[in-house]
Scaffold this motif. Structure first.
Motif, PDB file in Angstrom:
ATOM      1  N   TYR A 172      50.581  45.988  34.924  1.00 49.20           N
ATOM      2  CA  TYR A 172      50.367  44.804  34.083  1.00 49.20           C
ATOM      3  C   TYR A 172      49.901  43.599  34.915  1.00 49.20           C
ATOM      4  CZ  TYR A 172      53.036  47.407  30.568  1.00 49.20           C
ATOM      5  OH  TYR A 172      53.484  48.358  29.676  1.00 49.20           O
ATOM      6  N   THR A 173      50.524  43.408  36.060  1.00 47.60           N
ATOM      7  CA  THR A 173      50.171  42.255  36.905  1.00 47.60           C
ATOM      8  C   THR A 173      48.728  42.345  37.375  1.00 47.60           C
ATOM      9  OG1 THR A 173      52.463  42.086  37.665  1.00 47.60           O
ATOM     10  CG2 THR A 173      50.796  40.924  38.943  1.00 47.60           C
ATOM     11  N   ASN A 174      48.306  43.518  37.817  1.00 54.06           N
ATOM     12  CA  ASN A 174      46.925  43.684  38.275  1.00 54.06           C
ATOM     13  C   ASN A 174      45.932  43.434  37.137  1.00 54.06           C
ATOM     14  OD1 ASN A 174      47.696  44.295  40.878  1.00 54.06           O
ATOM     15  ND2 ASN A 174      47.715  46.513  40.550  1.00 54.06           N
ATOM     16  N   ARG A 175      46.294  43.874  35.942  1.00 48.10           N
ATOM     17  CA  ARG A 175      45.425  43.616  34.785  1.00 48.10           C
ATOM     18  C   ARG A 175      45.388  42.122  34.478  1.00 48.10           C
ATOM     19  NH1 ARG A 175      47.747  48.346  30.814  1.00 48.10           N
ATOM     20  NH2 ARG A 175      46.868  50.144  31.916  1.00 48.10           N
ATOM     21  N   GLY A 176      46.542  41.463  34.611  1.00 50.42           N
ATOM     22  CA  GLY A 176      46.586  40.021  34.398  1.00 50.42           C
ATOM     23  C   GLY A 176      45.679  39.280  35.362  1.00 50.42           C
ATOM     24  N   ILE A 177      45.707  39.710  36.626  1.00 48.79           N
ATOM     25  CA  ILE A 177      44.833  39.095  37.638  1.00 48.79           C
ATOM     26  C   ILE A 177      43.369  39.314  37.261  1.00 48.79           C
ATOM     27  CG2 ILE A 177      44.080  39.232  40.036  1.00 48.79           C
ATOM     28  CD1 ILE A 177      47.011  39.989  40.734  1.00 48.79           C
ATOM     29  N   ALA A 178      43.032  40.544  36.884  1.00 50.44           N
ATOM     30  CA  ALA A 178      41.640  40.873  36.547  1.00 50.44           C
ATOM     31  C   ALA A 178      41.158  40.082  35.337  1.00 50.44           C
ATOM     32  CB  ALA A 178      41.513  42.373  36.282  1.00 50.44           C
ATOM     33  N   PHE A 179      41.983  40.013  34.299  1.00 49.51           N
ATOM     34  CA  PHE A 179      41.593  39.249  33.114  1.00 49.51           C
ATOM     35  C   PHE A 179      41.460  37.761  33.447  1.00 49.51           C
ATOM     36  CE2 PHE A 179      43.503  42.738  30.303  1.00 49.51           C
ATOM     37  CZ  PHE A 179      42.266  43.166  29.869  1.00 49.51           C
ATOM     38  N   GLY A 180      42.379  37.260  34.266  1.00 45.06           N
ATOM     39  CA  GLY A 180      42.309  35.854  34.640  1.00 45.06           C
ATOM     40  C   GLY A 180      41.041  35.531  35.401  1.00 45.06           C
ATOM     41  N   GLN A 181      40.660  36.395  36.331  1.00 44.58           N
ATOM     42  CA  GLN A 181      39.434  36.185  37.107  1.00 44.58           C
ATOM     43  C   GLN A 181      38.194  36.267  36.236  1.00 44.58           C
ATOM     44  OE1 GLN A 181      39.909  39.204  40.135  1.00 44.58           O
ATOM     45  NE2 GLN A 181      40.983  37.792  41.535  1.00 44.58           N
ATOM     46  N   ALA A 182      38.291  37.027  35.138  1.00 49.15           N
ATOM     47  CA  ALA A 182      37.159  37.163  34.215  1.00 49.15           C
ATOM     48  C   ALA A 182      37.126  36.059  33.166  1.00 49.15           C
ATOM     49  CB  ALA A 182      37.219  38.525  33.528  1.00 49.15           C
ATOM     50  N   GLY A 183      38.102  35.142  33.228  1.00 50.69           N
ATOM     51  CA  GLY A 183      38.142  34.054  32.261  1.00 50.69           C
ATOM     52  C   GLY A 183      38.718  34.437  30.920  1.00 50.69           C
ATOM     53  N   ARG A 184      39.332  35.623  30.845  1.00 51.21           N
ATOM     54  CA  ARG A 184      39.926  36.097  29.578  1.00 51.21           C
ATOM     55  C   ARG A 184      41.408  35.703  29.579  1.00 51.21           C
ATOM     56  NH1 ARG A 184      37.544  42.168  29.738  1.00 51.21           N
ATOM     57  NH2 ARG A 184      38.861  42.443  27.864  1.00 51.21           N
TER      58      ARG A 184
END
Length: 268
Positions: free
Chosen positions: A1-13
């Protein structure tokens, strides 16, 4: 979940990132970095009270977590609770005197509250290990302006611009310094660059309008009053609608009219 959160955050989502961090916390309520990351996203969205909840939860797990203390200070500063912000930043520096971001934030808060002497001490300490730190250089420049030492301030602003040419703040303060020194063209040049880099700051537009206005002469064939009016109008549209902005917009329109009359031209 944390890694997905980082990825979404970096993508502006942002909302998807928030959802992933909530899932991470749901499976592990003591997940400190998920709490801090979620708090940062919420704070950036203006949801300050929610952000505070998660930062404080992180501190329940790790009481001396310096990033959580620093971020709490940032939230308190935004809420206008300066004493609480300063308290957390001082605590961070007791734990880790080399935490540059916390020292920079403390220096900035002290500068904004008129404690220029202590603010400069913090900025100089940063420069002792990082001579090209643009924020510290800019902070000392601001402190010198507050003391009326504009020429010395200009030297620090120029160093800050050299250290970080893409940072709009030193350009903005350099522009304002030139404006106060009566060097209108240089003021316009620096303030224009700050607006180009950050078109979301209404204050930049206001001071660029002021620089154009100061440079104007309705007897000439220049367009300063048109430019000043456009920038004051933009500042007002962005919420910088204090009486001075409205007055200066009116003044710009008045002088623009005088220019047209003097040159016998039709309004555009």
């Amino acid at each position: 979940y944390t890694n997905r959160g980082i990825a979404f955050g970096q993508a502006g989502r942002v909302e998807e990132a928030i959802a992933q961090y909530r899932l991470a916390i749901g499976s592990d309520p003591g997940h400190v970095m998920a709490r801090i990351s979620l708090g940062k996203l919420l704070a950036d969205e203006g949801r300050l009270d929610e952000a505070l909840i998660h930062y404080k939860k992180a501190l329940e797990s790790v009481p001396d977590q310096v990033m959580a203390h620093n971020n709490i200070a940032t939230v308190y500063a935004k809420k206008g609770e300066i004493d609480k912000a300063v308290e957390h930043l001082r605590h961070v520096l007791k734990i880790n005197p080399d935490y540059t971001l916390a020292r920079q934030n403390l220096g900035t808060i002290l500068l904004r509250t008129g404690m220029t002497g202590e603010a400069v001490e913090h900025f100089r300490r940063i420069l002792a290990t990082d001579p090209a730190n643009a924020n510290a250089l800019n902070g000392i420049g601001e402190a010198l302006v507050a003391e009326g030492r504009r020429a010395e301030a200009g030297a620090y602003f120029r160093k800050a611009i050299e250290a970080d040419p893409k940072n709009p703040y030193p350009l903005y303060y350099m522009g304002r310094t030139y404006l106060e020194m009566g060097e209108w063209a240089k003021a316009v040049d620096n303030l224009s660059k700050s607006v180009e880099m950050d078109g979301s700051n209404a204050e930049y537009f206001f001071w660029l309008g002021s620089a154009y206005f100061a440079q104007g002469d309705f007897r000439s064939d220049k367009e300063e009053f048109w430019h000043s009016g456009q920038n004051f109008r933009r500042a007002i549209e962005m919420g910088y609608s204090n009486p001075t902005s409205v007055f200066m917009l009116g003044n710009s329109l008045l002088h623009r009219g005088l220019y047209l009359i003097a040159n016998r031209r039709e309004p555009e």
